[in-house]
Design a protein around this motif. Structure first.
Motif, PDB file in Angstrom:
ATOM      1  N   LYS A 126      50.288  42.449  33.915  1.00 20.71           N
ATOM      2  CA  LYS A 126      49.166  42.326  34.848  1.00 20.71           C
ATOM      3  C   LYS A 126      48.604  40.908  34.900  1.00 20.71           C
ATOM      4  N   LEU A 127      49.004  40.069  33.983  1.00 23.72           N
ATOM      5  CA  LEU A 127      48.528  38.680  33.952  1.00 23.72           C
ATOM      6  C   LEU A 127      49.253  37.888  35.041  1.00 23.72           C
ATOM      7  N   ARG A 128      48.488  37.077  35.775  1.00 22.36           N
ATOM      8  CA  ARG A 128      49.121  36.293  36.843  1.00 22.36           C
ATOM      9  C   ARG A 128      48.425  34.949  37.007  1.00 22.36           C
ATOM     10  N   GLU A 133      41.744  28.598  45.232  1.00 23.24           N
ATOM     11  CA  GLU A 133      41.166  29.480  46.244  1.00 23.24           C
ATOM     12  C   GLU A 133      40.924  30.886  45.708  1.00 23.24           C
ATOM     13  N   GLU A 134      41.897  31.409  44.966  1.00 20.76           N
ATOM     14  CA  GLU A 134      41.732  32.762  44.445  1.00 20.76           C
ATOM     15  C   GLU A 134      40.728  32.789  43.294  1.00 20.76           C
ATOM     16  N   ALA A 136      38.117  30.989  43.235  1.00 19.27           N
ATOM     17  CA  ALA A 136      36.829  30.973  43.927  1.00 19.27           C
ATOM     18  C   ALA A 136      36.464  32.345  44.483  1.00 19.27           C
ATOM     19  N   GLU A 137      37.458  33.123  44.895  1.00 19.81           N
ATOM     20  CA  GLU A 137      37.188  34.465  45.408  1.00 19.81           C
ATOM     21  C   GLU A 137      36.674  35.387  44.298  1.00 19.81           C
ATOM     22  N   ILE A 138      37.235  35.228  43.101  1.00 18.17           N
ATOM     23  CA  ILE A 138      36.864  36.105  41.981  1.00 18.17           C
ATOM     24  C   ILE A 138      35.628  35.594  41.264  1.00 18.17           C
ATOM     25  N   GLU A 139      35.580  34.284  41.022  1.00 15.51           N
ATOM     26  CA  GLU A 139      34.467  33.658  40.287  1.00 15.51           C
ATOM     27  C   GLU A 139      34.001  32.421  41.051  1.00 15.51           C
ATOM     28  N   LEU A 153      44.009  25.833  37.580  1.00 13.69           N
ATOM     29  CA  LEU A 153      44.863  27.013  37.475  1.00 13.69           C
ATOM     30  C   LEU A 153      44.201  27.961  36.492  1.00 13.69           C
ATOM     31  N   ALA A 154      44.322  29.245  36.746  1.00 14.96           N
ATOM     32  CA  ALA A 154      43.832  30.243  35.799  1.00 14.96           C
ATOM     33  C   ALA A 154      44.892  31.313  35.609  1.00 14.96           C
ATOM     34  N   LEU A 155      44.944  31.866  34.413  1.00 13.01           N
ATOM     35  CA  LEU A 155      45.721  33.076  34.163  1.00 13.01           C
ATOM     36  C   LEU A 155      44.728  34.213  34.172  1.00 13.01           C
TER      37      LEU A 155
END
Length: 446
Positions: A126-128, A133-134, A136-139, A153-155
């Motif tokens: 489930k880790l990606r 941009e993504e 920013a959508e989550i946090e 970059l984030a995992l």
């Protein structure tokens, strides 16, 4: 109080509660007692204000090797399965996004290697990896105010379990109490443990009683009792007190930063509180304290008892603290509890997670934080990052440094098997039923 038990567990935190639940529900041991010195279960380090409320899987903890992450993952899934099964209304836990954040070319490259080359992407399906941009959508607050030209970059994974370990421990004890074989004693301090011809005698204010097998799951005090019985002679403790800073609603889930090499303490992270997601907690700090329980000066004497005041202990401390990375870190952390100076000194750590935070946005969390017993091997004069468990003659001592809460059920399962060996297989462990009640309920998904 009964005068005799087959098994006695000393300590009612998440470690002792997990073992009580496992042995009471899934073995046929005839009589089991849990003894807790506080007036209620899980009142010290397992209390929700005294830890980071994180269920560690090893996916975003960048101080974990792949091998360590494999072991922690199994333990976390056991506890997550227990929570999914026993807490459908999520009164003891919440699920939120979690991520480890890399900022700048060097950190981004480290995360990419970790995910692709080191095998963490394979171990955690489930880790990606997600980009700016993504993220920013989550946090949104993690991206807001950052230089748009700096790589990010984030995992990230949705399996961000936020856990009230105190309430979880109480749930386990309540479940175990339903068995006729179980007695639970709170407000009962074990003053002495001595070996006898058939097992152990525990002395308390309300009177002594005997047991065939004992497990001491009393945090830092476990080593103190072990030493009194002649175990753990080459081991002392480096007690580390963690503190936190609070802010208003800044994060939706958990955001970790990359671990600094050679530091045994967790990198600063931001977390939404398990019971109130409008509160964001930043930390933990890591301050060395000469006591076994946070804010209890009566435990200074206990620390000195464990420390031993011998040359090997002093030389071990000197060798550890002489490290050119660790020493400045320790000294810096001392500042964080100083009024006025502390928040100002800690602000840059918070800004690694949320760049737009200002000094007025954070405050020290008064009354929060516990003590983690970091193990020191005096024979090697070094910090021991392995498991803090001592197995003796019909007795086990669990000192449970981090991530002891996350792996408490895995540890309980292993201790249960050892306990049955002590009893020479007189009793049985229904491991299939144990798994059906715990890990089989963990939602794996695609």
């Amino acid at each position: 109080m009964s005068g005799k038990y087959d098994l006695v567990i000393v300590g009612g935190g998440i470690s002792g509660a997990s073992l009580l639940y496992t042995t009471a529900k899934f073995t046929d041991i005839d009589s089991i007692a849990l003894i807790e010195k506080e007036s209620e279960i899980a009142a010290i380090n397992s209390h929700h204000t005294n830890n980071s409320q994180t269920l560690h899987f090893g996916d975003i903890e960048t101080n974990y090797t792949l091998a360590k992450a494999e072991g922690v993952k199994t333990g976390a899934e056991l506890l997550a399965g227990y929570l999914e099964n026993h807490d459908p209304d999520r009164e003891m836990h919440a699920k939120r996004s979690k991520m480890v954040l890399g900022v700048g070319e060097e950190e981004v490259e480290k995360l990419e290697n970790r995910y692709h080359e080191e095998g963490f992407g394979d171990l955690f399906p489930k880790l990606r990896p997600i980009g700016r941009e993504e993220i920013a959508e989550i946090e949104p607050k993690v991206v807001e105010g950052r230089d748009p030209d700096v790589d990010m970059l984030a995992l990230q994974t949705p399996d961000g379990y936020v856990v009230d370990y105190g309430e979880t421990a109480k749930s386990m004890v309540d479940t175990a109490r339903q068995e006729a074989s179980v007695d639970v004693y709170t407000d009962t301090k074990v003053e002495d443990v001595t070996e006898n011809t058939e097992g152990y005698t525990l002395t308390m204010g309300r009177g002594p009683f005997d047991c065939d097998v004992a497990v001491v799951a009393a945090g830092s005090h476990s080593l103190q009792i072990a030493k009194e019985l002649g175990y753990g002679e080459d081991t002392v403790l480096l007690p580390v007190a963690g503190s936190f800073f609070l802010a208003d609603d800044l994060l939706n889930g958990k955001v970790y930063t990359l671990q600094m090499k050679k530091l045994p303490f967790a990198a600063v992270h931001g977390d939404a509180d398990v019971h109130d997601d409008s509160i964001t907690r930043f930390g933990p700090t890591a301050k060395l304290v000469p006591m076994l329980e946070r804010g209890r000066f009566s435990t200074v004497e206990d620390f000195l008892d464990v420390f031993g005041l011998n040359p090997a202990s002093f030389l071990s401390y000197a060798n550890i603290l002489a490290d050119r990375i660790l020493l400045p870190y320790v000294l810096t952390n001392l500042l964080y509890d100083v009024p006025e100076v502390g928040p100002r000194s800690f602000l840059p750590e918070v800004q690694k997670v949320v760049p737009s935070v200002e000094l007025d946005d954070i405050e020290r969390a008064k009354g929060y934080g516990g003590v983690r017993p970091q193990i020191v091997d005096t024979s090697r004069k070094s910090l021991d990052m392995g498991e803090a468990k001592i197995v003796g003659d019909d007795i086990i001592f669990n000192i449970t440094p981090s991530p002891g809460a996350s792996t408490s059920l895995k540890n309980a399962m292993r201790d249960t098997k050892t306990i049955l060996e002590f009893f020479e297989d007189e009793f049985e462990f229904d491991e299939d039923a144990f798994r059906a009640d715990t890990i089989d309920n963990f939602p794996r998904g695609e």
